[in-house]
Design a protein around this motif. Structure first.
Motif, PDB file in Angstrom:
ATOM      1  N   CYS A  98       0.817  -1.209   0.000  1.00  0.00           N
ATOM      2  CA  CYS A  98       0.000   0.000   0.000  1.00  0.00           C
ATOM      3  C   CYS A  98       0.854   1.264   0.000  1.00  0.00           C
ATOM      4  O   CYS A  98       0.364   2.340  -0.337  1.00  0.00           O
ATOM      5  CB  CYS A  98      -0.922   0.003   1.220  1.00  0.00           C
ATOM      6  SG  CYS A  98      -2.259  -1.212   1.129  1.00  0.00           S
ATOM      7  N   GLU A  99       2.094   1.142   0.414  1.00  0.00           N
ATOM      8  CA  GLU A  99       2.980   2.297   0.416  1.00  0.00           C
ATOM      9  C   GLU A  99       3.985   2.241  -0.729  1.00  0.00           C
ATOM     10  O   GLU A  99       4.931   3.029  -0.769  1.00  0.00           O
ATOM     11  CB  GLU A  99       3.708   2.391   1.761  1.00  0.00           C
ATOM     12  CG  GLU A  99       2.751   2.600   2.927  1.00  0.00           C
ATOM     13  CD  GLU A  99       3.479   2.842   4.238  1.00  0.00           C
ATOM     14  OE1 GLU A  99       4.710   3.033   4.204  1.00  0.00           O
ATOM     15  OE2 GLU A  99       2.814   2.855   5.284  1.00  0.00           O
ATOM     16  N   LEU A 100       3.770   1.300  -1.664  1.00  0.00           N
ATOM     17  CA  LEU A 100       4.685   1.153  -2.800  1.00  0.00           C
ATOM     18  C   LEU A 100       3.960   1.192  -4.139  1.00  0.00           C
ATOM     19  O   LEU A 100       4.557   1.546  -5.159  1.00  0.00           O
ATOM     20  CB  LEU A 100       5.457  -0.169  -2.693  1.00  0.00           C
ATOM     21  CG  LEU A 100       6.402  -0.334  -1.499  1.00  0.00           C
ATOM     22  CD1 LEU A 100       6.956  -1.747  -1.467  1.00  0.00           C
ATOM     23  CD2 LEU A 100       7.529   0.681  -1.545  1.00  0.00           C
ATOM     24  N   ALA A 101       2.672   0.811  -4.165  1.00  0.00           N
ATOM     25  CA  ALA A 101       1.940   0.702  -5.424  1.00  0.00           C
ATOM     26  C   ALA A 101       1.693   2.085  -6.013  1.00  0.00           C
ATOM     27  O   ALA A 101       1.102   2.947  -5.361  1.00  0.00           O
ATOM     28  CB  ALA A 101       0.621  -0.032  -5.197  1.00  0.00           C
ATOM     29  N   GLN A 102       2.113   2.268  -7.261  1.00  0.00           N
ATOM     30  CA  GLN A 102       2.023   3.568  -7.907  1.00  0.00           C
ATOM     31  C   GLN A 102       0.865   3.643  -8.894  1.00  0.00           C
ATOM     32  O   GLN A 102       0.504   2.653  -9.528  1.00  0.00           O
ATOM     33  CB  GLN A 102       3.318   3.885  -8.665  1.00  0.00           C
ATOM     34  CG  GLN A 102       4.577   3.865  -7.822  1.00  0.00           C
ATOM     35  CD  GLN A 102       5.772   4.362  -8.611  1.00  0.00           C
ATOM     36  OE1 GLN A 102       5.698   5.348  -9.341  1.00  0.00           O
ATOM     37  NE2 GLN A 102       6.899   3.680  -8.461  1.00  0.00           N
ATOM     38  N   PHE A 218       9.998   6.348 -13.480  1.00  0.00           N
ATOM     39  CA  PHE A 218      10.454   6.593 -14.845  1.00  0.00           C
ATOM     40  C   PHE A 218      10.304   5.350 -15.708  1.00  0.00           C
ATOM     41  O   PHE A 218       9.985   5.445 -16.903  1.00  0.00           O
ATOM     42  CB  PHE A 218      11.896   7.091 -14.837  1.00  0.00           C
ATOM     43  CG  PHE A 218      12.015   8.553 -14.537  1.00  0.00           C
ATOM     44  CD1 PHE A 218      11.918   9.495 -15.537  1.00  0.00           C
ATOM     45  CD2 PHE A 218      12.198   8.995 -13.237  1.00  0.00           C
ATOM     46  CE1 PHE A 218      12.004  10.850 -15.277  1.00  0.00           C
ATOM     47  CE2 PHE A 218      12.289  10.340 -12.946  1.00  0.00           C
ATOM     48  CZ  PHE A 218      12.188  11.275 -13.964  1.00  0.00           C
ATOM     49  N   ASP A 219      10.524   4.189 -15.134  1.00  0.00           N
ATOM     50  CA  ASP A 219      10.356   2.949 -15.899  1.00  0.00           C
ATOM     51  C   ASP A 219       8.900   2.747 -16.291  1.00  0.00           C
ATOM     52  O   ASP A 219       8.592   2.410 -17.435  1.00  0.00           O
ATOM     53  CB  ASP A 219      10.852   1.757 -15.072  1.00  0.00           C
ATOM     54  CG  ASP A 219      12.365   1.746 -14.907  1.00  0.00           C
ATOM     55  OD1 ASP A 219      13.053   2.385 -15.726  1.00  0.00           O
ATOM     56  OD2 ASP A 219      12.852   1.105 -13.956  1.00  0.00           O
ATOM     57  N   ILE A 220       7.988   2.935 -15.338  1.00  0.00           N
ATOM     58  CA  ILE A 220       6.565   2.783 -15.627  1.00  0.00           C
ATOM     59  C   ILE A 220       6.105   3.794 -16.665  1.00  0.00           C
ATOM     60  O   ILE A 220       5.293   3.489 -17.545  1.00  0.00           O
ATOM     61  CB  ILE A 220       5.734   2.958 -14.335  1.00  0.00           C
ATOM     62  CG1 ILE A 220       6.025   1.810 -13.365  1.00  0.00           C
ATOM     63  CG2 ILE A 220       4.244   2.996 -14.644  1.00  0.00           C
ATOM     64  CD1 ILE A 220       5.379   1.986 -12.019  1.00  0.00           C
ATOM     65  N   SER A 221       6.653   4.997 -16.606  1.00  0.00           N
ATOM     66  CA  SER A 221       6.267   6.056 -17.542  1.00  0.00           C
ATOM     67  C   SER A 221       6.725   5.767 -18.959  1.00  0.00           C
ATOM     68  O   SER A 221       6.243   6.402 -19.898  1.00  0.00           O
ATOM     69  CB  SER A 221       6.854   7.401 -17.081  1.00  0.00           C
ATOM     70  OG  SER A 221       6.363   7.761 -15.812  1.00  0.00           O
ATOM     71  N   GLY A 222       7.680   4.834 -19.107  1.00  0.00           N
ATOM     72  CA  GLY A 222       8.213   4.549 -20.422  1.00  0.00           C
ATOM     73  C   GLY A 222       9.268   5.537 -20.859  1.00  0.00           C
ATOM     74  O   GLY A 222       9.645   5.604 -22.041  1.00  0.00           O
ATOM     75  N   LEU A 223       9.767   6.323 -19.912  1.00  0.00           N
ATOM     76  CA  LEU A 223      10.803   7.310 -20.214  1.00  0.00           C
ATOM     77  C   LEU A 223      12.162   6.639 -20.125  1.00  0.00           C
ATOM     78  O   LEU A 223      12.438   5.871 -19.201  1.00  0.00           O
ATOM     79  CB  LEU A 223      10.756   8.476 -19.206  1.00  0.00           C
ATOM     80  CG  LEU A 223       9.476   9.327 -19.258  1.00  0.00           C
ATOM     81  CD1 LEU A 223       9.337  10.127 -17.987  1.00  0.00           C
ATOM     82  CD2 LEU A 223       9.511  10.246 -20.464  1.00  0.00           C
TER      83      LEU A 223
END
Length: 228
Positions: A98-102, A218-223
């Protein structure tokens, strides 16, 4: 945070870092009288003519009026957005996750006017947060970016305004904002750069404390990591 709680907080919403204290979700229409419009158009006509524009052609006679209207429309962020905050109960039900999920949204395109030269800068934003008691409607992240960028300002401040406003509205565990933009003030005047982008970041809460979370954002954003 329940949806009812979120709406109770709306009465206190204000744009972070704003000088006027006007809420981002509370409509406060600017008041310009017909006489004011005519006076502003006349002033713009005088300036454009002095700069060399021939205002006595079919294509330019209405240019002062169109220019003024375009500026007015481009800065409608000052009027807020009543739909910016729609909150729902969190989807996390315990545990360290719950304190890590973005939640990450982007790219969110934006167009803004620089307060230094009143020239446009444009680009895209990525917004992430770690929910606490509530989550915000996904489209509202786009609304948040656009209501803040459709004002006169600078990219650095706008990046922090988005982060601070989301942090204040949702009270999440953390907020991350990345913005990149081309600035016409450096492309058509001054040093006349052609391709460089200005990149800005803002972190709050867990993102400010945890480099791994920033990297994951940044990884999730695809940047590409090289663009940080």
């Amino acid at each position: 945070m329940t949806q009812t709680d979120a709406h109770k907080r709306r009465d206190h919403v204000h744009p972070a870092g704003s000088d006027d204290g006007r809420g981002i979700d509370v409509a406060a229409a600017r008041s310009i009288t017909d006489d004011d419009w005519q006076r502003y158009e006349a002033g713009l006509a005088e300036i454009l003519a002095a700069l060399g524009m021939d205002l006595d052609t079919a294509g330019t006679r209405e240019t002062p009026r169109r220019f003024l209207r375009a500026l007015y429309d481009a800065t409608d962020g000052y009027e807020g957005d009543p739909k910016v905050l729609t909150a729902f109960p969190t989807e996390c039900h315990g545990g360290a996750n719950c304190e890590l999920a973005q939640v990450v949204e982007g790219p969110i395109p934006f167009f803004a006017l620089c307060e230094h030269h009143a020239l446009p800068f444009y680009g895209q934003a990525y917004v992430g947060y770690i929910a606490h008691e509530g989550i915000i409607g996904i489209s509202k992240l786009t609304r948040l970016v656009r209501v803040i960028t459709r004002r006169f300002g600078v990219q650095e401040r706008m990046t922090h305004q988005v982060a601070d406003e989301l942090d204040r509205m949702m009270e999440p565990h953390g907020v991350a904002v990345y913005m990149e933009a081309h600035h016409l003030c450096t492309q058509i005047r001054g040093v006349r750069e052609l391709h460089p982008k200005t990149r800005t970041t803002a972190y709050r809460g867990h993102y400010a404390e945890n480099a791994d979370l920033r990297s994951e954002f940044f990884d999730i954003s695809g940047l590409r990591r090289a663009e940080r």
